[in-house]
Write a protein that holds these residues in place. Structure first.
Motif, PDB file in Angstrom:
ATOM      1  N   SER A 197      40.292  40.386  26.448  1.00 27.53           N
ATOM      2  CA  SER A 197      40.771  40.442  27.840  1.00 27.53           C
ATOM      3  C   SER A 197      42.220  39.969  27.924  1.00 27.53           C
ATOM      4  O   SER A 197      42.597  39.167  28.788  1.00 27.53           O
ATOM      5  N   ALA A 218      44.365  38.084  31.111  1.00 24.68           N
ATOM      6  CA  ALA A 218      44.782  36.697  30.962  1.00 24.68           C
ATOM      7  C   ALA A 218      46.284  36.533  31.149  1.00 24.68           C
ATOM      8  O   ALA A 218      46.735  35.628  31.858  1.00 24.68           O
ATOM      9  N   GLU A 271      33.448  39.662  28.189  1.00 24.99           N
ATOM     10  CA  GLU A 271      33.287  38.988  26.908  1.00 24.99           C
ATOM     11  C   GLU A 271      32.032  39.465  26.204  1.00 24.99           C
ATOM     12  O   GLU A 271      30.974  39.602  26.817  1.00 24.99           O
ATOM     13  N   ILE A 294      36.755  36.237  26.884  1.00 25.81           N
ATOM     14  CA  ILE A 294      37.255  35.546  28.077  1.00 25.81           C
ATOM     15  C   ILE A 294      37.771  34.172  27.683  1.00 25.81           C
ATOM     16  O   ILE A 294      38.879  33.775  28.046  1.00 25.81           O
ATOM     17  N   THR A 295      36.979  33.442  26.912  1.00 26.45           N
ATOM     18  CA  THR A 295      37.352  32.070  26.594  1.00 26.45           C
ATOM     19  C   THR A 295      38.585  31.975  25.705  1.00 26.45           C
ATOM     20  O   THR A 295      39.424  31.092  25.902  1.00 26.45           O
ATOM     21  N   ALA A 298      41.681  32.755  27.798  1.00 28.15           N
ATOM     22  CA  ALA A 298      41.908  31.593  28.656  1.00 28.15           C
ATOM     23  C   ALA A 298      42.578  30.475  27.855  1.00 28.15           C
ATOM     24  O   ALA A 298      43.533  29.842  28.310  1.00 28.15           O
ATOM     25  N   GLY A 319      38.835  30.067  32.578  1.00 24.07           N
ATOM     26  CA  GLY A 319      38.050  31.286  32.384  1.00 24.07           C
ATOM     27  C   GLY A 319      36.582  30.943  32.322  1.00 24.07           C
ATOM     28  O   GLY A 319      36.207  29.931  31.723  1.00 24.07           O
ATOM     29  N   LYS A 343      32.980  32.457  31.105  1.00 19.69           N
ATOM     30  CA  LYS A 343      32.121  33.444  30.462  1.00 19.69           C
ATOM     31  C   LYS A 343      30.714  33.201  30.992  1.00 19.69           C
ATOM     32  O   LYS A 343      30.050  32.255  30.594  1.00 19.69           O
ATOM     33  N   LEU A 398      39.178  35.311  35.096  1.00 17.38           N
ATOM     34  CA  LEU A 398      40.281  34.610  34.459  1.00 17.38           C
ATOM     35  C   LEU A 398      41.273  34.261  35.562  1.00 17.38           C
ATOM     36  O   LEU A 398      41.838  35.144  36.207  1.00 17.38           O
ATOM     37  N   ALA A 433      38.243  30.476  39.973  1.00 15.57           N
ATOM     38  CA  ALA A 433      37.218  31.095  39.134  1.00 15.57           C
ATOM     39  C   ALA A 433      35.850  30.982  39.783  1.00 15.57           C
ATOM     40  O   ALA A 433      35.052  31.931  39.763  1.00 15.57           O
TER      41      ALA A 433
END
Length: 547
Positions: free
Chosen positions: A201, A205, A220, A225-226, A229, A236, A238, A262, A269
């Motif tokens: 992603s 981001a 994700e 995602i993590t 982030a 972020g 997930k 994100l 969030a």
């Protein structure tokens, strides 16, 4: 998708024609001399709503400003390549939502808020955008309808601003640099020239990190995602697989794919997650989630870490050290543990998962994802109402890439090994089901759930980079003297000033608790504000409103 090594954390984790009509309305604008506009680099959803409600600016103004900001840095200037395309219908949609705000009030906290979507999240073709996962094989294709999460966003009054770049097919193509796609080119981090944005992603981001949209959505499968982030100074989330719908999202695996926000803050969030979570009849995994869907904003408690028992799975660091976790990250992590202690948390260290050593060696995730991708990407191509490329399945995709090397196989980005490996699979056989069951055993039964039970924990915590954990919040920045490394043919990592993050994780559907811990830590440290990106746009609302 990042790498094939973290199924254990993927399976069970909790963590928006009428223009003239609106233009004719009398808006109660404050003058520039008497009221300042919010800075779009850091502005929150609540601040935007306050300005919209007060008539300080409109959603049309917001869309125009974000478009201008994207133009400044996307292909021009630093050439971040975070956005693949902008929504040609966004201004008309914003005008309609502005009129609705005047006549009947906002639908939700996302009413009139511009959102960027990762380009694997489907949107109706009549709106004027593509859904391609970054691949020319899907350019001009027509999807059956909006993705489930997009339907929820539209119902909440959000504006779809455009599509964000990504690692092509969510990094499930081959050994390629994060953030590269055929259509989008190489997306790069805004904190250091040509730094790795992480993926898949990536564009979502990078765009969120410097205010190219109010908020963004990513997806994700394993870290997508993590890790973005982590690399981009963001919050972020997930979500647990099945909390948010994957219907209408170009897939890798129904057993691991999830859609989440994100954003620049945990509060934003939480607001977005509250809108996109919930059951969808087109994704049966979502029908098993707890009811009702929580208002995740209720988790925003700055004292949440007081009294919490947080475990540190140290054994994972031994495995991480092998793959090269930087010492500066560990220094910041140890300091974060001390901060949490000072906030009243009990830190249980170590609190290892019984399956930690096996996780590092397991190949079961690869088996599951390869099979799932072939089945599900073939189904995606078959579901299209129209596809001018003629590609109808995975084998056709591989052939298409080879037939159009200038588009899909430029120098340094030729690899298709994951696609080829997936095409060689033969479906749902005993090996597949054994791997799927073993993954759950490693990740949940003898993994996260076991550690939580053994040590009486509320959550576990790790540095975010390389781990599929939820949610991620800023932890620190690489020092100026860090050794710059290569992350691909045109990208570097680590690099001076590039961010890194912290993640909390626990059992499935623990998002409320985990968001509260992330928010508590974020509010205590405010790490994001300690450093600004090197590349960011200068256009602000003051340059657009009334002009």
């Amino acid at each position: 998708m990042l790498t094939s090594k973290a199924i254990w954390l993927s399976l069970g984790l909790a963590l928006l024609a009428v223009v003239q009509l609106v233009a004719a309305q009398e808006w109660p604008f404050a003058t520039e001399e008497t009221e300042s506009f919010p800075d779009l680099y850091e502005v929150s959803v609540l601040e935007l709503q306050a300005g919209l409600d007060a008539g300080q600016f409109t959603s049309v103004d917001l869309v125009k400003t974000y478009f201008a900001r994207i133009e400044e840095v996307n292909l021009q200037g630093p050439g971040l390549r975070a956005v693949i395309e902008m929504n040609p219908s966004a201004l008309a949609e914003a005008a309609a939502l502005d009129l609705e705000r005047l006549t009947s009030g906002p639908r939700s906290l996302l009413h009139g808020i511009p959102i960027l979507l990762k380009d694997n999240i489907g949107t109706i073709a009549s709106e004027g955008m593509n859904t391609t996962a970054g691949s020319y094989s899907l350019l001009g294709s027509i999807v059956p309808g909006d993705a489930g999460v997009v339907k929820k966003l539209r119902a909440a009054g959000a504006i779809i601003l455009g599509k964000a770049n990504l690692s092509e097919f969510a990094h499930f193509r081959g050994n390629l640099a994060s953030g590269w796609s055929g259509r989008g080119g190489q997306c790069t981090n805004a904190y250091y020239p040509m730094a790795d944005p992480c993926g898949s992603s990536s564009g979502s981001a990078v765009a969120a990190s410097i205010g190219l949209a109010a908020v963004t959505l990513g997806t994700e499968t394993d870290g997508s995602i993590t890790c973005p982030a982590d690399h981009n100074n963001l919050a972020g989330i997930k979500p647990t697989v099945g909390l948010t719908s994957r219907a209408g999202v170009i897939p890798i695996s129904e057993h691991q794919d999830t859609v989440g926000p994100l954003t620049r803050s945990v509060s934003d969030a939480a607001i977005v997650l509250s809108v996109i979570a919930g059951p969808d009849p087109n994704d049966n995994f979502t029908l098993a989630q707890p009811s009702p869907v929580p208002d995740f904003a209720q988790a925003l408690n700055s004292s949440a870490l007081c009294g919490a028992r947080i475990g540190v799975p140290r054994q994972m660091f031994l495995n991480a050290t092998i793959s090269g976790i930087d010492p500066s990250v560990m220094v910041a992590f140890e300091a974060a543990l001390e901060t949490m202690k000072a906030m009243g948390a009990t830190i249980v260290d170590p609190a290892d998962m019984p399956s930690a050593d096996e996780i590092a060696l397991s190949n079961n995730e690869t088996i599951v994802l390869d099979v799932d991708f072939k089945v599900q990407i073939n189904a995606w191509y078959q579901s299209l109402l129209y596809n001018p490329s003629g590609v109808a399945n995975l084998s056709g995709l591989i052939a298409f890439d080879d037939a159009y090397p200038s588009l899909e196989e430029p120098t340094g980005y030729t690899d298709q090994s994951i696609l080829i490996e997936s095409e060689a699979t033969t479906g749902f056989n005993s090996t597949y089901y054994q791997a799927l069951a073993f993954d759950k055993d490693l990740g949940a039964t003898r993994g996260i759930d076991a550690a939580l039970s053994m040590y009486g924990l509320d959550a576990l915590v790790l540095p975010a980079g390389g781990y599929t954990t939820v949610p991620a919040v800023p932890l620190g920045f690489y020092p100026s003297n860090v050794t710059i490394g290569s992350a691909g043919p045109n990208t570097v990592y680590p690099a001076p000033g590039v961010p890194f993050g912290l993640s909390f994780f626990a059992s499935a559907f623990s998002e409320m608790k985990l968001i509260s811990y992330a928010y508590s830590y974020e509010q205590k440290t405010m790490t994001r504000l300690m450093r600004k990106a090197y590349a960011y746009p200068s256009t602000q609302l003051v340059d657009i409103v009334g002009k």
